[in-house]
Design an enzyme around this catalytic site. Structure first.
Site, PDB file in Angstrom:
ATOM      1  N   ASP A  57      10.623   7.260  11.510  1.00 54.76           N
ATOM      2  CA  ASP A  57      10.446   5.997  10.809  1.00 54.76           C
ATOM      3  C   ASP A  57      10.318   4.890  11.839  1.00 54.76           C
ATOM      4  O   ASP A  57      10.948   4.928  12.902  1.00 54.76           O
ATOM      5  CB  ASP A  57      11.596   5.698   9.854  1.00 54.76           C
ATOM      6  CG  ASP A  57      11.163   4.751   8.737  1.00 54.76           C
ATOM      7  OD1 ASP A  57      10.736   5.246   7.665  1.00 54.76           O
ATOM      8  OD2 ASP A  57      11.231   3.530   8.931  1.00 54.76           O
ATOM      9  N   PRO A  75      14.430   6.178   3.178  1.00 54.01           N
ATOM     10  CA  PRO A  75      15.857   6.328   3.463  1.00 54.01           C
ATOM     11  C   PRO A  75      16.368   7.767   3.559  1.00 54.01           C
ATOM     12  O   PRO A  75      17.571   8.001   3.568  1.00 54.01           O
ATOM     13  CB  PRO A  75      16.515   5.611   2.281  1.00 54.01           C
ATOM     14  CG  PRO A  75      15.577   5.847   1.151  1.00 54.01           C
ATOM     15  CD  PRO A  75      14.202   5.824   1.746  1.00 54.01           C
ATOM     16  N   GLY A  76      15.476   8.744   3.623  1.00 52.35           N
ATOM     17  CA  GLY A  76      15.888  10.100   3.960  1.00 52.35           C
ATOM     18  C   GLY A  76      16.055  11.076   2.816  1.00 52.35           C
ATOM     19  O   GLY A  76      16.347  12.251   3.052  1.00 52.35           O
ATOM     20  N   CYS A 105       4.446   5.870  -4.299  1.00 51.49           N
ATOM     21  CA  CYS A 105       5.048   5.488  -5.580  1.00 51.49           C
ATOM     22  C   CYS A 105       4.221   4.367  -6.207  1.00 51.49           C
ATOM     23  O   CYS A 105       4.747   3.478  -6.867  1.00 51.49           O
ATOM     24  CB  CYS A 105       6.516   5.100  -5.436  1.00 51.49           C
ATOM     25  SG  CYS A 105       6.845   3.739  -4.307  1.00 51.49           S
ATOM     26  N   ASP A 130       4.874  10.125   2.876  1.00 50.29           N
ATOM     27  CA  ASP A 130       5.235   9.272   1.737  1.00 50.29           C
ATOM     28  C   ASP A 130       4.939   7.854   2.191  1.00 50.29           C
ATOM     29  O   ASP A 130       5.787   7.176   2.759  1.00 50.29           O
ATOM     30  CB  ASP A 130       6.710   9.479   1.387  1.00 50.29           C
ATOM     31  CG  ASP A 130       7.146   8.659   0.193  1.00 50.29           C
ATOM     32  OD1 ASP A 130       6.268   8.141  -0.521  1.00 50.29           O
ATOM     33  OD2 ASP A 130       8.365   8.527  -0.031  1.00 50.29           O
TER      34      ASP A 130
END
Length: 446
Positions: free
Chosen positions: A286, A266-267, A386, A333
């Site tokens: 994205d 989401p930036g 993550c 990411d």
């Protein structure tokens, strides 16, 4: 149980409406595999009072963390098991349990509002059952649950295999409420000014320890709604966990670099990079147009919207969009199991399956290959997830290094977490009161 029929929410008393919405949200999560975040986005706006919205969130998180205990209680206390058609009734009973067990609300009010919620759900005939079961819960309570028992067996086994010495701490930390971390915008005076503005507004906050590297991170003593944060709307503050903020430190692109954020939505991470250094020439990519639109909103709010270039495209297929000009730095990411952020997304425990990991590893490998092909000699790529699972992290990086002799892992410092075989770092859930996060800084030989 339809989300489309909101008349029962409107007609219900506020306390009953909150419990009814919690039951509906949880039923969608448990029976239809919906994400908690998506369901809360639908439900929260239906409650006018911020206290009711906070209670709704608290109820959902509490039930997700204690689901196995509540399942066992229902199995033992009900003469006849609930059917699949009773999903909303089952989750409503769990909502009642959470009020008594975790939130420790006054029993009379909790029981009354939950019974009213049963009626609002069209469960008038079961209102007496709800009352009886909750009274039994009030009398007998619930056993202490080993933290491991909250996890599906395959995931608990994987964590114990990958982190045998830290597994119990990971289980416990993943079931704790996460603190609210904020990122202070350099272009608005940075962290010192943000701390002063928050203090003036009566909001207690503290800076991250210097050893954690993030010079922009501050943690609130108690959660605060973003619309109550001074300067949030103007971009002076953003919500972002400490571990996610450290990605900017790990990548550390040189001034004026051409940077690719390969999975940008989401930036938050690319906004952070540009807040620190507006001279970067950053392309935020994205594959999901809707998520990238939210990233654009983030860029606009934080004041970097005129600097960040955005493109809806698949980073694993550069031939479809890349102009052939190499990047100086790439942030990857990567999509992952999200096992490092269970404390923020407890529904991950129920949605993720063992077979998902192999598929994710394949996606990550393809993204690594594609991004490496777009990096200039001498450039830097940060591979981050993550996740806390070895297959997605150190095994992935080890395999990449084996097949790419032009790739060199540049060690990161202790502040980034546990050393992973000298080539990467892993922050585990709860370390520095932050989320679980993996970082591997790879340099392309010139």
């Amino acid at each position: 149980m339809s989300k489309q029929n909101d008349s029962s929410v409107v007609k219900a008393a506020p306390g009953a409406a909150t419990r009814m919405l919690a039951a509906r949200v949880l039923a969608q999560v448990f029976t239809r595999g919906r994400s908690l975040k998506a369901e809360l986005a639908w439900a929260l706006p239906k409650l006018a009072d911020s206290r009711d919205r906070a209670l709704l969130e608290a109820l959902c998180f509490a039930v997700l963390r204690r689901r196995s205990t509540y399942d066992a209680a229902l199995q033992g206390w009900m003469q006849k098991p609930l059917s699949a058609r009773d999903a909303d009734l089952r989750t409503l009973l769990m909502v009642g349990f959470a009020q008594l067990d975790v939130l420790e609300l006054p029993a009379h009010a909790a029981l009354s509002a939950t019974v009213d919620a049963a009626r609002a759900l069209g469960r008038e005939r079961q209102a007496g059952l709800v009352n009886a079961i909750l009274r039994r819960a009030q009398r007998e309570g619930f056993p202490e649950q080993p933290a491991r028992d909250a996890f599906p067996e395959w995931l608990a086994d994987a964590i114990e295999r990958d982190w045998p010495a830290q597994a119990e701490a990971i289980f416990a930390a993943s079931l704790q409420p996460a603190p609210l971390w904020l990122r202070a915008n350099h272009q608005h005076g940075g962290r010192d000014k943000a701390l002063a503005v928050l203090a003036e507004a009566g909001i207690a906050a503290e800076a991250a320890e210097a050893s954690t590297l993030s010079a922009d991170a501050l943690r609130l003593a108690s959660p605060v709604a973003v619309n109550q944060l001074p300067g949030f709307a103007e971009g002076a503050l953003s919500v972002q966990d400490l571990s996610a903020q450290c990605a900017a430190d790990a990548l550390a692109p040189a001034a004026g670099s051409r940077v690719l954020d390969a999975c940008a939505a989401p930036g938050g991470k690319s906004a952070h990079l540009l807040e620190r250094d507006p001279s970067l020439r950053l392309l935020a990519l994205d594959i999901d147009a809707r998520r990238l639109a939210r990233a654009r909103d983030t860029y606009a709010r934080t004041g970097v919207g005129d600097t960040a270039q955005t493109l809806v495209a698949d980073a694993s297929d550069p031939g479809a969009w890349w102009d052939g000009v190499p990047f100086d730095a790439i942030l990857l990411d990567a999509p992952c199991s999200a096992t490092g952020v269970i404390r923020r997304q407890p529904d991950v425990m129920f949605h993720r399956r063992a077979e998902d990991i192999d598929a994710l590893v394949g996606v990550q490998a393809r993204l690594l290959e594609a991004c490496w092909s777009m990096l200039r000699p001498g450039g830097v790529l940060l591979y981050a997830t993550c996740s806390i699972l070895r297959a997605e992290n150190i095994d992935q990086v080890r395999a990449f290094l084996k097949w790419h002799p032009d790739a060199v892992a540049q060690p990161l410092g202790d502040a980034f977490g546990v050393d992973c075989e000298g080539v990467a770092r892993q922050r585990l859930p709860g370390d520095n009161d932050a989320d679980g996060f993996f970082y591997a800084r790879l340099i392309k030989a010139a």
